[in-house]
Scaffold this active site. Structure first.
Site, PDB file in Angstrom:
ATOM      1  CG  HIS A  54      15.160  -7.058 -15.691  1.00  0.00           C
ATOM      2  ND1 HIS A  54      16.231  -7.351 -15.047  1.00  0.00           N
ATOM      3  CD2 HIS A  54      14.358  -6.134 -14.912  1.00  0.00           C
ATOM      4  CE1 HIS A  54      16.346  -6.669 -13.939  1.00  0.00           C
ATOM      5  NE2 HIS A  54      15.220  -6.164 -13.751  1.00  0.00           N
ATOM      6  CG  HIS A  56      13.019  -3.038 -14.168  1.00  0.00           C
ATOM      7  ND1 HIS A  56      12.730  -3.706 -12.985  1.00  0.00           N
ATOM      8  CD2 HIS A  56      11.747  -2.829 -14.769  1.00  0.00           C
ATOM      9  CE1 HIS A  56      11.436  -3.942 -13.092  1.00  0.00           C
ATOM     10  NE2 HIS A  56      10.854  -3.238 -14.125  1.00  0.00           N
ATOM     11  CG  ASP A  58      17.450  -1.150 -11.380  1.00  0.00           C
ATOM     12  OD1 ASP A  58      16.720  -1.314 -12.163  1.00  0.00           O
ATOM     13  OD2 ASP A  58      17.464  -1.673 -10.242  1.00  0.00           O
ATOM     14  CG  HIS A  59      18.979  -4.552 -13.884  1.00  0.00           C
ATOM     15  ND1 HIS A  59      19.667  -5.512 -13.288  1.00  0.00           N
ATOM     16  CD2 HIS A  59      17.905  -4.045 -13.133  1.00  0.00           C
ATOM     17  CE1 HIS A  59      19.071  -5.514 -12.076  1.00  0.00           C
ATOM     18  NE2 HIS A  59      18.171  -4.853 -11.821  1.00  0.00           N
ATOM     19  CG  HIS A 109      11.432  -8.318 -11.536  1.00  0.00           C
ATOM     20  ND1 HIS A 109      11.317  -7.712 -10.397  1.00  0.00           N
ATOM     21  CD2 HIS A 109      12.314  -7.408 -12.152  1.00  0.00           C
ATOM     22  CE1 HIS A 109      11.694  -6.618 -10.227  1.00  0.00           C
ATOM     23  NE2 HIS A 109      12.612  -6.222 -11.051  1.00  0.00           N
ATOM     24  CG  ASP A 130      16.314  -7.146 -10.360  1.00  0.00           C
ATOM     25  OD1 ASP A 130      17.257  -7.385 -10.116  1.00  0.00           O
ATOM     26  OD2 ASP A 130      15.748  -6.024 -10.288  1.00  0.00           O
ATOM     27  CG  HIS A 169      19.362  -5.322  -7.147  1.00  0.00           C
ATOM     28  ND1 HIS A 169      19.695  -4.024  -7.167  1.00  0.00           N
ATOM     29  CD2 HIS A 169      18.655  -5.583  -8.112  1.00  0.00           C
ATOM     30  CE1 HIS A 169      18.666  -3.281  -7.868  1.00  0.00           C
ATOM     31  NE2 HIS A 169      18.401  -4.484  -8.754  1.00  0.00           N
TER      32      HIS A 169
END
Length: 247
Positions: A54, A56, A58-59, A109, A130, A169
């Site tokens: 996705h 975001h 942090d991805h 998400h 996520d 995560h």
């Protein structure tokens, strides 16, 4: 990546025969690039593409930096940085000769969330970003309880029970702390015991396990319904997520 803060996972998956490989969610280049450099220079891997679960940061936030070093297509949802291809739901592609990958759209998400089922012979693994965590699920940032119910309990629950789960995560300790308050079942106690003894839980549990110890995949369970005070699956999902957000 970012151990002690985000506890993110990036995954390098290689077809042993051809050495073709993909890197999934390489969001922190300072941690990822040295590994890629060592493995590409030694001939251990031939990088084929970047895959994002996705958009975001942090991805998918490392895509631009990785592209400076490796000219690769980027497979991911519509909002992922530098994306070159968004596979349609249930479409497939291959890594090397033997790994078949199926893209599973799981909006909630984020609306561009995609889980990827990897199959190699009898081995099956799903990279869930996520959407699904071990013993939990992601927050509903861009979606609804109805969408997460569909993602977990229709799309992912339909996968073979022996499919190993690789989430985005390491959140298992927190998830099981919440889950055990909702339902004191043997599977959840077993997960709690494992999480206490192991720092990492990725790939150690299957879709079949999640159906037993993940309260977000047990919306029909009387104990879960009692804890939420709801009975309709979507209402149970909404109440559970609200309880987890506030826990």
């Amino acid at each position: 990546m970012w151990e002690g803060s985000g506890n993110n996972y990036a995954y390098l998956v290689t077809d042993e025969k051809t050495k073709n490989a993909v890197i999934i969610d390489p969001a922190n280049p300072p941690e990822v690039l040295p590994v890629l450099k060592q493995k590409t220079e030694s001939g251990d891997i031939k990088l084929q593409s970047i895959i994002n679960t996705h958009h975001h940061h942090d991805h998918a936030g490392g895509n631009g930096e990785i592209l400076k070093h490796y000219k690769l297509p980027i497979i991911g949802g519509k909002d992922c940085a530098h994306r070159t291809e968004t596979p349609s739901h249930n479409s497939t592609f291959t890594v090397g000769d033997s790994i078949k990958v199926t893209a599973l759209h799981t909006p909630c998400h984020t609306q561009d969330s995609i889980c990827y089922l990897f199959e190699d012979g009898n081995d099956k693994a799903v990279f869930t970003g996520d959407t699904l965590f071990i013993g939990g699920c992601g927050r509903f940032f861009e979606g609804t309880a109805e969408e997460m119910h569909k993602a977990l309990n229709e799309t992912l629950a339909a996968l073979p029970d022996d499919t190993r789960v690789y989430p985005g995560h390491e959140y298992t300790k927190g998830n099981v702390k919440f889950g055990i308050k909702v339902m004191q079942s043997e599977p959840i106690k077993k997960l709690q015991s494992f999480a206490e003894k192991h720092k990492e839980t990725q790939g150690k549990f299957t879709i079949g396990d999640e159906k037993l110890h993940n309260v977000f995949m047990r919306l029909d369970d009387p104990a879960v319904q009692k804890a939420t005070g709801k009975s309709k699956p979507v209402d149970v999902m909404a109440a559970l997520r609200e309880m987890k957000n506030n826990s």
